[in-house]
Scaffold this motif. Structure first.
Motif, PDB file in Angstrom:
ATOM      1  N   ARG A   1       0.847  -1.180   0.000  1.00  0.00           N
ATOM      2  CA  ARG A   1       0.000   0.000   0.000  1.00  0.00           C
ATOM      3  C   ARG A   1       0.887   1.236   0.000  1.00  0.00           C
ATOM      4  NH1 ARG A   1      -1.616  -1.527   5.642  1.00  0.00           N
ATOM      5  NH2 ARG A   1      -0.234  -0.363   7.058  1.00  0.00           N
ATOM      6  N   GLY A   2       0.410   2.253  -0.682  1.00  0.00           N
ATOM      7  CA  GLY A   2       1.157   3.505  -0.749  1.00  0.00           C
ATOM      8  C   GLY A   2       0.204   4.674  -0.809  1.00  0.00           C
ATOM      9  N   SER A   3       0.714   5.844  -0.461  1.00  0.00           N
ATOM     10  CA  SER A   3      -0.126   7.039  -0.491  1.00  0.00           C
ATOM     11  C   SER A   3       0.747   8.256  -0.747  1.00  0.00           C
ATOM     12  CB  SER A   3      -0.885   7.215   0.833  1.00  0.00           C
ATOM     13  OG  SER A   3       0.027   7.382   1.910  1.00  0.00           O
ATOM     14  N   VAL A   4       0.119   9.284  -1.314  1.00  0.00           N
ATOM     15  CA  VAL A   4       0.732  10.610  -1.434  1.00  0.00           C
ATOM     16  C   VAL A   4      -0.269  11.580  -0.827  1.00  0.00           C
ATOM     17  CG1 VAL A   4      -0.081  10.727  -3.828  1.00  0.00           C
ATOM     18  CG2 VAL A   4       1.609  12.381  -2.995  1.00  0.00           C
ATOM     19  N   GLY A   5       0.115  12.162   0.300  1.00  0.00           N
ATOM     20  CA  GLY A   5      -0.863  12.903   1.081  1.00  0.00           C
ATOM     21  C   GLY A   5      -1.950  11.942   1.522  1.00  0.00           C
TER      22      GLY A   5
ATOM     23  N   ASP B   1      -6.195   6.015 -14.936  1.00  0.00           N
ATOM     24  CA  ASP B   1      -6.190   6.955 -13.817  1.00  0.00           C
ATOM     25  C   ASP B   1      -5.241   6.432 -12.744  1.00  0.00           C
ATOM     26  OD1 ASP B   1      -8.429   8.251 -15.164  1.00  0.00           O
ATOM     27  OD2 ASP B   1      -9.633   6.595 -14.383  1.00  0.00           O
ATOM     28  N   GLU B   2      -4.020   6.976 -12.712  1.00  0.00           N
ATOM     29  CA  GLU B   2      -3.035   6.459 -11.756  1.00  0.00           C
ATOM     30  C   GLU B   2      -2.200   7.574 -11.150  1.00  0.00           C
ATOM     31  OE1 GLU B   2      -1.883   1.958 -12.206  1.00  0.00           O
ATOM     32  OE2 GLU B   2      -0.710   3.193 -13.590  1.00  0.00           O
ATOM     33  N   LEU B   3      -1.700   7.288  -9.941  1.00  0.00           N
ATOM     34  CA  LEU B   3      -0.671   8.085  -9.286  1.00  0.00           C
ATOM     35  C   LEU B   3       0.556   7.198  -9.123  1.00  0.00           C
ATOM     36  CD1 LEU B   3      -2.601   9.934  -6.409  1.00  0.00           C
ATOM     37  CD2 LEU B   3      -1.700  10.941  -8.520  1.00  0.00           C
ATOM     38  N   ILE B   4       1.694   7.637  -9.684  1.00  0.00           N
ATOM     39  CA  ILE B   4       2.925   6.864  -9.629  1.00  0.00           C
ATOM     40  C   ILE B   4       4.030   7.743  -9.046  1.00  0.00           C
ATOM     41  CG2 ILE B   4       4.621   5.534 -10.928  1.00  0.00           C
ATOM     42  CD1 ILE B   4       1.860   4.304 -11.024  1.00  0.00           C
ATOM     43  N   ALA B   5       4.750   7.214  -8.060  1.00  0.00           N
ATOM     44  CA  ALA B   5       5.858   7.938  -7.439  1.00  0.00           C
ATOM     45  C   ALA B   5       7.184   7.476  -8.029  1.00  0.00           C
ATOM     46  CB  ALA B   5       5.852   7.722  -5.929  1.00  0.00           C
ATOM     47  N   PHE B   6       8.096   8.429  -8.235  1.00  0.00           N
ATOM     48  CA  PHE B   6       9.419   8.148  -8.796  1.00  0.00           C
ATOM     49  C   PHE B   6      10.502   8.666  -7.858  1.00  0.00           C
ATOM     50  CE2 PHE B   6       6.535   8.335 -12.351  1.00  0.00           C
ATOM     51  CZ  PHE B   6       6.972   7.347 -13.217  1.00  0.00           C
ATOM     52  N   ASP B   7      11.651   7.977  -7.876  1.00  0.00           N
ATOM     53  CA  ASP B   7      12.843   8.492  -7.209  1.00  0.00           C
ATOM     54  C   ASP B   7      14.010   8.371  -8.190  1.00  0.00           C
ATOM     55  OD1 ASP B   7      14.261   5.959  -6.914  1.00  0.00           O
ATOM     56  OD2 ASP B   7      12.824   5.467  -5.348  1.00  0.00           O
ATOM     57  N   PRO B   8      15.195   8.882  -7.855  1.00  0.00           N
ATOM     58  CA  PRO B   8      16.298   8.887  -8.826  1.00  0.00           C
ATOM     59  C   PRO B   8      16.735   7.515  -9.315  1.00  0.00           C
ATOM     60  CG  PRO B   8      16.714  10.488  -7.103  1.00  0.00           C
ATOM     61  CD  PRO B   8      15.516   9.696  -6.669  1.00  0.00           C
TER      62      PRO B   8
ATOM     63  N   LYS C   1       5.146  23.622   0.424  1.00  0.00           N
ATOM     64  CA  LYS C   1       4.513  22.848   1.481  1.00  0.00           C
ATOM     65  C   LYS C   1       4.882  21.365   1.350  1.00  0.00           C
ATOM     66  CE  LYS C   1       2.239  26.359   3.171  1.00  0.00           C
ATOM     67  NZ  LYS C   1       2.541  26.895   4.546  1.00  0.00           N
ATOM     68  N   PRO C   2       4.890  20.611   2.460  1.00  0.00           N
ATOM     69  CA  PRO C   2       5.211  19.178   2.384  1.00  0.00           C
ATOM     70  C   PRO C   2       4.066  18.379   1.757  1.00  0.00           C
ATOM     71  CG  PRO C   2       4.636  19.780   4.626  1.00  0.00           C
ATOM     72  CD  PRO C   2       4.701  21.058   3.849  1.00  0.00           C
ATOM     73  N   LEU C   3       4.433  17.321   1.062  1.00  0.00           N
ATOM     74  CA  LEU C   3       3.469  16.373   0.517  1.00  0.00           C
ATOM     75  C   LEU C   3       4.041  14.981   0.766  1.00  0.00           C
ATOM     76  CD1 LEU C   3       0.803  16.069  -1.074  1.00  0.00           C
ATOM     77  CD2 LEU C   3       2.172  15.942  -3.162  1.00  0.00           C
ATOM     78  N   PRO C   4       3.664  14.366   1.882  1.00  0.00           N
ATOM     79  CA  PRO C   4       4.298  13.102   2.268  1.00  0.00           C
ATOM     80  C   PRO C   4       3.938  11.956   1.328  1.00  0.00           C
ATOM     81  CG  PRO C   4       2.474  13.613   3.737  1.00  0.00           C
ATOM     82  CD  PRO C   4       2.662  14.819   2.870  1.00  0.00           C
ATOM     83  N   ILE C   5       4.959  11.149   1.006  1.00  0.00           N
ATOM     84  CA  ILE C   5       4.782   9.924   0.226  1.00  0.00           C
ATOM     85  C   ILE C   5       5.092   8.756   1.140  1.00  0.00           C
ATOM     86  CG2 ILE C   5       5.596   8.563  -1.740  1.00  0.00           C
ATOM     87  CD1 ILE C   5       6.358  11.154  -3.115  1.00  0.00           C
TER      88      ILE C   5
END
Length: 524
Positions: free
Chosen positions: A271-275, A314-321, A379-383
Motif C-alpha cells: 500500500r502507498g499514499s501521497v498525502g 487513472d493512476e498516481l505513480i511515485a518516482f525516485d532517482p 509545502k510538504p506532501l508526504p509519500i
C-alpha cells in the motif's frame, strides 16, 4: 551497493578446494530427469570460500526425438481477428488436419496431457496438429513452406522439448544444468541484487556482474521487455534493493527474499499514499501494469496475469532517482519534491528531471485534479510506501534486505508445490500454459536447502544439446537438491549464469546474451 552475507555450499560431491573434480554420479544422486540409468557427470569447483559451482551434464540425444512442424490452428471463434493457437479442441484440430491432407500432407492430431501441479494441470490441455518428423531443422523448415502453401502456418520445433508425462519419464535428454551453492557457515562475501545504473534500462547479466565485481551472478526477476508495456528493464513485480522498495509487488505472487535471517520465498502485497491519496505504483510508466496484480480498477484484472500488461488510465505513480535521469513524458501532471518532501515544482505535463535525493509524483486521467489540489508550492506532501506480507502486516526492511520477483512457486516446506494458477500462468487460452508451463524451456531457479544454504540453478534449453525443463521438471530438480523453499525466476532467453567474468551457459536468444532487468550477484 550494499550486499548481504549469505551462503552457498558444495553439494555432496567429491571436491578439490580451489580446483576441479569431475566424477560420475552414483545412481542414488542424479537429477530426476529421464530414466534413472542415464549417464550423468558433475564437475564441482570452489569459486570463493563458501561458494561452489557444480556443472551437471545428464543423458544423451534421444533417438526418438526429431524436428516437426507444429501447426498454428485457426480459431473457431466468429471473431475474424481471433489469433491462431498451438492447441485447440478436437474439432478445430481435425479441421486443420483435413486442410493439410487435402494438400497432400500427412498430419498427426495429438492429445496433450499435462502433469498435475498444486493448482493446475492433471488433464488434457487440448489437441495439437503436427506434420513430419526429421533429423534436422532444415528438413522441417522445408516442410513448413508446404504448410504455408496449404493456407496454414506453423513453426519448426524439436519434439524433445515436449513436456507430456510420458515424455518426462522416458526422454533421454541431454540436459546441461549449472548450480551455485552458498554456505552461510563459511561464506564471508555478499549476495545481493542489482538493477545496474538505473531501473529504466536493461543490462546483460555479465555486464551487471562486471559492474559489481561479482565472482558469480545469475539473472533474476521478470521485467518489462516491450516499450509498449512500460519502461524496458522495469521489474514486473516487487523489487527491494539495499532495503529500498523501488517496485511494488504483483499482489500475492511469490518473491525471493534475501535477508539478515537467510533466504526464503514469500508472498507480498503493498500500500502507498501521497498525502491522503492512494498511490498506484512505484517507478513505472503510468497506466501500464506488467504481469497485472495491481488495484481493483485495473483492466482486464487485478489478479496476477503473467506476460500480460494490464491498464489503468487513472493512476498516481511515485518516482525516485533510481528510475533514471527523467520521468516518463505525456499528458497529466507531475509534482516535484525535494529531499525533505517539500513541493518545489508543479508540472502541467508529465516528464522531467528527478532531483537528487528528491522524488516526483505523476498523475494521469481523473487523478490529475486531486493531485494538483493536494500539492502546494513550499509545502510538504508526504509519500508513504509499505510492503506487506501475506497476512497484511508491514514487512521490516533493512539495508541488508533484497527481494526480487518471480513465479511460480516450486517447493514449499520441502515438498513440490507448484502454484501456476495462483501466479497467473493459467489463462483463457491453453496455448499460453502449453508454451510457458508445460513445455521445456531454459529455466532459472532459486531457493534454500535444508541446511540453510542458498542454491541458484540455471538449466539451458531450446536447443538439441540441452532440452530445458518444464515447470514440473523444474520443481523436481529443485527438490532433488533438498530445497525446502524454491521459486522459478525469469527464464527463457534471460537464463544466464556468469562466473569469473565468463558466461557459463548457452543463452537461447539468437542474438546471444539477453539484457535483463536485474541480477543476483555474489561478491567477495
Amino acid at each position: 551497493m550494499t550486499l548481504r552475507r549469505l551462503g552457498l555450499s558444495a553439494l555432496c560431491l567429491s571436491l578439490t578446494l580451489g580446483g576441479t573434480t569431475a566424477i560420475a554420479t552414483p545412481p542414488t544422486a542424479h537429477l530426476p530427469l529421464g530414466p534413472a540409468n542415464l549417464t550423468e557427470t558433475r564437475d564441482t569447483r570452489t569459486l570463493q570460500p563458501g561458494v561452489t559451482l557444480t556443472t551437471i551434464v545428464r543423458g544423451r540425444t534421444d533417438p526418438s526425438a526429431g524436428w516437426t512442424v507444429e501447426i498454428a490452428i485457426p480459431s473457431s471463434s466468429p471473431d475474424p481477428d481471433a489469433p491462431a493457437a498451438a492447441l485447440s479442441d478436437q474439432a478445430g484440430a481435425d479441421k486443420a488436419a483435413a486442410k493439410l491432407r487435402a494438400a497432400g500432407l500427412d498430419p498427426r492430431v495429438e492429445d496433450v496431457p499435462t502433469p498435475k501441479l498444486a493448482d493446475a494441470g492433471g488433464n488434457s490441455l487440448g489437441y495439437r496438429v503436427r506434420v513430419g518428423l526429421y533429423g534436422t531443422k532444415a528438413e522441417a523448415d522445408a516442410l513448413r513452406t508446404k504448410v504455408i502453401a496449404a493456407g496454414l502456418n506453423g513453426s519448426s520445433l524439436y519434439t524433445g522439448w515436449d513436456g507430456e508425462p510420458d515424455d518426462i519419464a522416458s526422454s533421454t535428454g541431454p540436459w546441461h544444468v549449472q548450480v551455485l551453492t552458498i554456505d552461510p557457515k563459511t561464506f564471508r562475501g555478499t549476495l545481493d541484487a542489482t538493477y545496474g545504473p538505473d531501473i529504466e534500462k536493461r543490462e546483460t547479466t555479465s555486464a551487471l556482474a562486471s559492474l559489481t565485481g561479482a565472482t558469480a551472478a545469475i539473472n533474476a526477476g521478470f521485467f518489462v521487455l516491450d516499450p509498449k508495456s512500460g519502461a524496458p528493464g522495469d521489474p514486473a513485480g516487487v523489487g527491494v534493493y539495499d532495503g529500498r522498495l523501488l517496485s511494488e509487488p504483483t499482489n500475492g505472487r511469490p518473491a525471493l527474499v534475501l535477508g539478515p535471517s537467510g533466504t526464503s520465498v514469500d508472498r507480498f502485497t503493498w500500500r502507498g499514499s501521497v498525502g491522503k491519496l492512494p498511490l498506484d505504483g512505484l517507478n513505472r510508466y503510468p497506466g501500464l501494469i506488467r504481469n497485472c496484480g495491481g488495484t481493483a480498477d485495473d483492466l482486464p484484472t487485478s489478479k496476477p496475469m503473467h506476460d500480460t500488461t494490464c491498464t489503468d488510465p487513472d493512476e498516481l505513480i511515485a518516482f525516485d532517482p533510481s528510475y533514471g535521469a527523467s520521468t516518463p513524458s505525456g499528458p497529466g501532471a507531475e509534482v516535484v519534491l525535494d529531499r525533505r518532501g517539500i513541493v518545489t515544482e508543479i508540472r502541467s505535463a508529465r516528464g522531467g528531471a528527478i532531483p537528487a535525493g528528491g522524488r516526483t509524483v505523476q498523475a494521469t486521467g481523473n487523478l490529475v485534479a486531486p493531485l494538483l489540489a493536494a500539492a502546494r508550492l513550499g509545502k510538504p506532501l508526504p509519500i508513504r510506501s509499505t510492503l506487506l506480507d501475506d497476512r497484511g502486516r508491514p514487512v521490516p526492511l533493512t539495508r541488508r534486505t533484497t527481494i526480487v520477483n518471480g513465479g511460480p512457486e516450486l517447493v514449499r516446506d520441502g515438498r513440490i508445490h507448484v502454484t501456476a494458477a495462483a501466479d497467473g500462468m493459467v489463462q483463457s487460452t491453453p496455448s499460453f500454459y502449453y508454451g510457458w508451463v508445460h513445455k521445456r524451456n531454459p529455466r532459472t531457479i532459486a531457493g534454500v536447502d535444508d541446511h540453510g544454504r542458498t542454491v541458484l540453478i540455471t538449466a539451458d534449453g531450446r536447443n538439441v544439446n540441452s532440452l530445458g525443463l518444464s515447470i514440473a521438471e523444474a520443481a523436481a530438480v529443485a527438490k532433488s537438491f533438498h530445497l525446502t523453499q524454491a521459486i522459478n525466476l525469469d527464464g527463457g532467453g534471460s537464463t544466464t549464469m556468469v562466473a569469473n567474468g565468463t558466461v557459463l551457459n548457452t543463452p537461447s536468444d539468437a542474438t546471444g546474451e539477453r539484457p535483463v532487468g536485474d541480477a543476483l550477484v555474489i561478491t567477495k
